[in-house]
Design an enzyme around this catalytic site. Sequence first.
Site, PDB file in Angstrom:
ATOM      1  N   GLU A  10     -22.348   1.638  21.232  1.00 34.30           N
ATOM      2  CA  GLU A  10     -23.084   2.337  22.298  1.00 34.30           C
ATOM      3  C   GLU A  10     -22.473   2.022  23.668  1.00 34.30           C
ATOM      4  OE1 GLU A  10     -27.202   0.991  23.246  1.00 34.30           O
ATOM      5  OE2 GLU A  10     -26.836  -0.569  21.778  1.00 34.30           O
ATOM      6  N   GLY A  40       8.605  -7.828  10.094  1.00 28.75           N
ATOM      7  CA  GLY A  40       8.837  -6.397  10.303  1.00 28.75           C
ATOM      8  C   GLY A  40       9.568  -5.743   9.149  1.00 28.75           C
ATOM      9  N   GLU A  91      -2.640 -10.053  10.481  1.00 31.66           N
ATOM     10  CA  GLU A  91      -3.606  -9.787   9.412  1.00 31.66           C
ATOM     11  C   GLU A  91      -3.546 -10.879   8.343  1.00 31.66           C
ATOM     12  OE1 GLU A  91      -3.872  -4.927   9.634  1.00 31.66           O
ATOM     13  OE2 GLU A  91      -2.390  -5.794   8.316  1.00 31.66           O
ATOM     14  N   HIS A 140     -28.698   2.983  19.617  1.00 29.83           N
ATOM     15  CA  HIS A 140     -29.077   1.604  19.892  1.00 29.83           C
ATOM     16  C   HIS A 140     -29.766   0.964  18.693  1.00 29.83           C
ATOM     17  CE1 HIS A 140     -30.228  -1.726  22.452  1.00 29.83           C
ATOM     18  NE2 HIS A 140     -31.471  -1.615  22.006  1.00 29.83           N
ATOM     19  N   CYS A 151      -1.367  -1.379   2.627  1.00 31.10           N
ATOM     20  CA  CYS A 151      -2.730  -1.173   3.137  1.00 31.10           C
ATOM     21  C   CYS A 151      -3.835  -1.555   2.153  1.00 31.10           C
ATOM     22  CB  CYS A 151      -2.955   0.298   3.499  1.00 31.10           C
ATOM     23  SG  CYS A 151      -1.500   1.260   3.852  1.00 31.10           S
ATOM     24  N   GLU A 160      10.886   7.475  -8.718  1.00 29.20           N
ATOM     25  CA  GLU A 160      10.294   6.260  -8.127  1.00 29.20           C
ATOM     26  C   GLU A 160      10.893   5.062  -8.857  1.00 29.20           C
ATOM     27  OE1 GLU A 160       8.342   5.101  -5.556  1.00 29.20           O
ATOM     28  OE2 GLU A 160       8.914   3.227  -6.524  1.00 29.20           O
ATOM     29  N   TYR A 195       1.414  -6.759  13.470  1.00 28.54           N
ATOM     30  CA  TYR A 195       0.102  -6.594  12.848  1.00 28.54           C
ATOM     31  C   TYR A 195       0.037  -7.203  11.452  1.00 28.54           C
ATOM     32  CZ  TYR A 195       1.169  -2.506   9.803  1.00 28.54           C
ATOM     33  OH  TYR A 195       1.647  -1.676   8.818  1.00 28.54           O
ATOM     34  N   CYS A 246       1.912   1.473   0.467  1.00 28.79           N
ATOM     35  CA  CYS A 246       0.500   1.457   0.851  1.00 28.79           C
ATOM     36  C   CYS A 246      -0.383   1.015  -0.312  1.00 28.79           C
ATOM     37  CB  CYS A 246       0.082   2.842   1.338  1.00 28.79           C
ATOM     38  SG  CYS A 246      -1.663   2.938   1.719  1.00 28.79           S
ATOM     39  N   LYS A 299      -3.946  -5.245   0.859  1.00 29.96           N
ATOM     40  CA  LYS A 299      -4.232  -6.047   2.064  1.00 29.96           C
ATOM     41  C   LYS A 299      -5.702  -5.958   2.446  1.00 29.96           C
ATOM     42  CE  LYS A 299      -3.973  -4.176   5.942  1.00 29.96           C
ATOM     43  NZ  LYS A 299      -3.339  -3.324   6.968  1.00 29.96           N
ATOM     44  N   ALA A 338      -5.212   0.478  13.475  1.00 32.51           N
ATOM     45  CA  ALA A 338      -6.065  -0.715  13.426  1.00 32.51           C
ATOM     46  C   ALA A 338      -5.243  -1.931  13.054  1.00 32.51           C
ATOM     47  CB  ALA A 338      -7.167  -0.519  12.385  1.00 32.51           C
TER      48      ALA A 338
HETATM   49  C1  LIG Z   1       1.678  -5.382   4.290  1.00 29.10           C
HETATM   50  C2  LIG Z   1       1.570  -3.967   4.784  1.00 29.10           C
HETATM   51  C3  LIG Z   1       0.348  -3.513   5.252  1.00 29.10           C
HETATM   52  C4  LIG Z   1       0.215  -2.207   5.716  1.00 29.10           C
HETATM   53  N1  LIG Z   1      -0.999  -1.804   6.166  1.00 29.10           N
HETATM   54  C5  LIG Z   1      -1.164  -0.532   6.605  1.00 29.10           C
HETATM   55  C6  LIG Z   1      -2.443  -0.082   7.030  1.00 29.10           C
HETATM   56  O1  LIG Z   1      -3.420  -0.835   7.043  1.00 29.10           O
HETATM   57  N2  LIG Z   1      -2.563   1.205   7.420  1.00 29.10           N
HETATM   58  C7  LIG Z   1      -1.496   2.074   7.421  1.00 29.10           C
HETATM   59  O2  LIG Z   1      -1.662   3.243   7.765  1.00 29.10           O
HETATM   60  N3  LIG Z   1      -0.271   1.655   7.035  1.00 29.10           N
HETATM   61  C8  LIG Z   1      -0.082   0.379   6.627  1.00 29.10           C
HETATM   62  N4  LIG Z   1       1.157  -0.035   6.200  1.00 29.10           N
HETATM   63  C9  LIG Z   1       2.298   0.911   6.289  1.00 29.10           C
HETATM   64  C10 LIG Z   1       2.274   1.893   5.119  1.00 29.10           C
HETATM   65  O3  LIG Z   1       2.258   1.186   3.902  1.00 29.10           O
HETATM   66  C11 LIG Z   1       3.506   2.791   5.200  1.00 29.10           C
HETATM   67  O4  LIG Z   1       3.549   3.400   6.471  1.00 29.10           O
HETATM   68  C12 LIG Z   1       3.487   3.883   4.133  1.00 29.10           C
HETATM   69  O5  LIG Z   1       3.418   3.334   2.848  1.00 29.10           O
HETATM   70  C13 LIG Z   1       4.748   4.748   4.271  1.00 29.10           C
HETATM   71  O6  LIG Z   1       4.816   5.687   3.227  1.00 29.10           O
HETATM   72  P1  LIG Z   1       6.239   6.240   2.750  1.00 29.10           P
HETATM   73  O7  LIG Z   1       5.949   7.314   1.768  1.00 29.10           O
HETATM   74  O8  LIG Z   1       7.072   6.556   3.913  1.00 29.10           O
HETATM   75  O9  LIG Z   1       6.952   5.020   2.044  1.00 29.10           O
HETATM   76  P2  LIG Z   1       6.472   4.019   0.882  1.00 29.10           P
HETATM   77  O10 LIG Z   1       5.015   4.079   0.675  1.00 29.10           O
HETATM   78  O11 LIG Z   1       7.086   2.715   1.228  1.00 29.10           O
HETATM   79  O12 LIG Z   1       7.149   4.632  -0.408  1.00 29.10           O
HETATM   80  C14 LIG Z   1       8.521   4.590  -0.621  1.00 29.10           C
HETATM   81  C15 LIG Z   1       8.751   4.531  -2.120  1.00 29.10           C
HETATM   82  O13 LIG Z   1      10.111   4.839  -2.379  1.00 29.10           O
HETATM   83  C16 LIG Z   1      10.561   4.022  -3.451  1.00 29.10           C
HETATM   84  N5  LIG Z   1      12.018   4.003  -3.348  1.00 29.10           N
HETATM   85  C17 LIG Z   1      12.776   3.461  -2.368  1.00 29.10           C
HETATM   86  N6  LIG Z   1      14.080   3.737  -2.586  1.00 29.10           N
HETATM   87  C18 LIG Z   1      14.145   4.462  -3.720  1.00 29.10           C
HETATM   88  C19 LIG Z   1      15.198   5.064  -4.453  1.00 29.10           C
HETATM   89  N7  LIG Z   1      16.471   5.002  -4.029  1.00 29.10           N
HETATM   90  N8  LIG Z   1      14.911   5.716  -5.605  1.00 29.10           N
HETATM   91  C20 LIG Z   1      13.628   5.822  -6.059  1.00 29.10           C
HETATM   92  N9  LIG Z   1      12.588   5.288  -5.383  1.00 29.10           N
HETATM   93  C21 LIG Z   1      12.833   4.624  -4.229  1.00 29.10           C
HETATM   94  C22 LIG Z   1       9.873   2.699  -3.198  1.00 29.10           C
HETATM   95  O14 LIG Z   1       9.802   1.927  -4.379  1.00 29.10           O
HETATM   96  C23 LIG Z   1       8.509   3.158  -2.694  1.00 29.10           C
HETATM   97  O15 LIG Z   1       7.591   3.273  -3.768  1.00 29.10           O
HETATM   98  C24 LIG Z   1       1.334  -1.330   5.716  1.00 29.10           C
HETATM   99  C25 LIG Z   1       2.576  -1.788   5.250  1.00 29.10           C
HETATM  100  C26 LIG Z   1       2.694  -3.088   4.796  1.00 29.10           C
HETATM  101  C27 LIG Z   1       4.020  -3.571   4.313  1.00 29.10           C
END
Ligand SMILES: Cc1cc2nc3c(=O)[nH]c(=O)nc-3n(C[C@H](O)[C@H](O)[C@H](O)COP(=O)(O)OP(=O)(O)OC[C@H]3O[C@@H](n4cnc5c(N)ncnc54)[C@H](O)[C@@H]3O)c2cc1C
Length: 460
Positions: free
Chosen positions: A442, A263, A183, A437, A48, A35, A179, A43, A51, A342
């Site tokens: 409902e 995005g 938010e 209710h 998530c 990491e 979203y 997240c 936020k 959501a």
């Molecule tokens: C502002 C925001 C709000 C969100 N709100 C929601 C929500 O309310 N509900 C929901 O379900 N989802 C939400 N999401 C989306 C959610 O965060 C992601 O879908 C989820 O975290 C994806 O998980 P992942 O394991 O694919 O990637 P991530 O959680 O992004 O993890 C990837 C990890 O890889 C690490 N990394 C990257 N490249 C390398 C590398 N080469 N070597 C070592 N480490 C590396 C990064 O540092 C990161 O820690 C939100 C996203 C954002 C940006």
Amino acid sequence: MSDYDVDLFVIGGGSGGVRAARIAAQHGARVALAEEYRLGGTCVIRGCVPKKLLVYASRFHGEFEDAVGFGWTVQHASFDWNTLIANKDKEIARLEAVYGTLLAKPGVKVFKSRATLADAHTVQMATGERVRAAYILICTGGAPSYGDRIPGIEHAISSNEAFHLAEFPRRIVIQRGGYIAVEFAGIFAGLGSQVTLAYRGENILRGFDDDVRLHLRADMEKRGIRVVTGRTIAAIENLGEHYSARFSDGNHVTADRVMFATGRVPHVHKLGLKEVGVDLAQNGGIAVDEYSRTSVSNIYAVGDVTNRINLTPVAIREGHAFADTVFGGKPTVVDHTNVPTAVFSEPEVGVVGLTEAQARSRLAQTDVYKSMFRPLKATLSGRDTTVLLKLIVDGTTDRVVGCHIVGEGAAEMVQIAAIAVKMKATKADFDATMALHPTVAEELVTMRTRSATYAREAAE
Ligand SMILES: Cc1cc2nc3c(=O)[nH]c(=O)nc-3n(C[C@H](O)[C@H](O)[C@H](O)COP(=O)(O)OP(=O)(O)OC[C@H]3O[C@@H](n4cnc5c(N)ncnc54)[C@H](O)[C@@H]3O)c2cc1C
């Protein structure tokens, strides 16, 4: 697998990576994980969780206002941004430590380093170490994308920085209508900012049901958020104390911060994917089959880096399915249908299943049930708001194929409604369920009159 240092190397310690590493280790695999930033990933660290904590903070404002109609006098309510951020950071640090423990317990070795592919079985750490692995799982998530490089883009912040602003912005302009943008508009408005939301398209939340989009926009505007559609920010000028954002139609708005919630793109760059033969899909993510296997047979990918459905529970489910498939002797395919989602806007949105437009293009007959009303709480509070509940029903089978709610508690309601939709409940099943209710939910079991019926239309 003994020719290798480990059985599995996981690149990325976010939602998908941590789950996959932990479950694979519990299945008996020797696992390492890299990491580059903080365990927990997007997240937990900047998505998530922080936020939602900010969303909770922002809702007190409305609660204080609503309380007056119920006889309360709330005196001297004031808000301190730095306290909120410090408390939020403390909770995030606690969760990060929990993730560390989750990995340590089953014996996952963690490298605090960026990692890339040296070849199909070798992971190269930026810190110098090399690890040979029988299997490699890529879960590097996504990264914010600013879109076009407009003049002054270096002055813009993304959601990453919004969580750590040294000063609370009294005025903020947010570009985009997805979203995350919606938010943050609610968060900053609730905490007291003057918010302008600028979006290129006709209306916010593209891809959501059209009634949801209209309803939310109207309610956001009632709460004082200025929603500017059909325009984008074309340039940002630094005026010293604040910024001027110039829209594509030539108008300007002055703000303390300009946020681009434009995005996210799959985090695939400079990982060595091309060199080892891992193909990308048309959506820019890593191409995978139903078991999350890439074009290289021992390399898999899950979560946002595959750009399937970019949500935490989906990444977790995919990571778990990968571990069960490769190390648990239980090949598991993730079902990506009827995933509830959501928007923690103000008011909140919860949805599962087909939108009306999707249903009308796919089903021979679509029945729509819709209810819009002033919630009981708003009668005494005097708040000018209505809730929207909408069910989309397959007119041929009577199955409820979509549920869309805008209003307080929408996300909680839709999580439960999603069980019924997933179980293929019919409208008759909904009708046979006794109402609870007095609640908003409902209405889901008391809507008897169809708002509309449509025969199949041309594809969306
Ligand atoms: C502002 C925001 C709000 C969100 N709100 C929601 C929500 O309310 N509900 C929901 O379900 N989802 C939400 N999401 C989306 C959610 O965060 C992601 O879908 C989820 O975290 C994806 O998980 P992942 O394991 O694919 O990637 P991530 O959680 O992004 O993890 C990837 C990890 O890889 C690490 N990394 C990257 N490249 C390398 C590398 N080469 N070597 C070592 N480490 C590396 C990064 O540092 C990161 O820690 C939100 C996203 C954002 C940006």
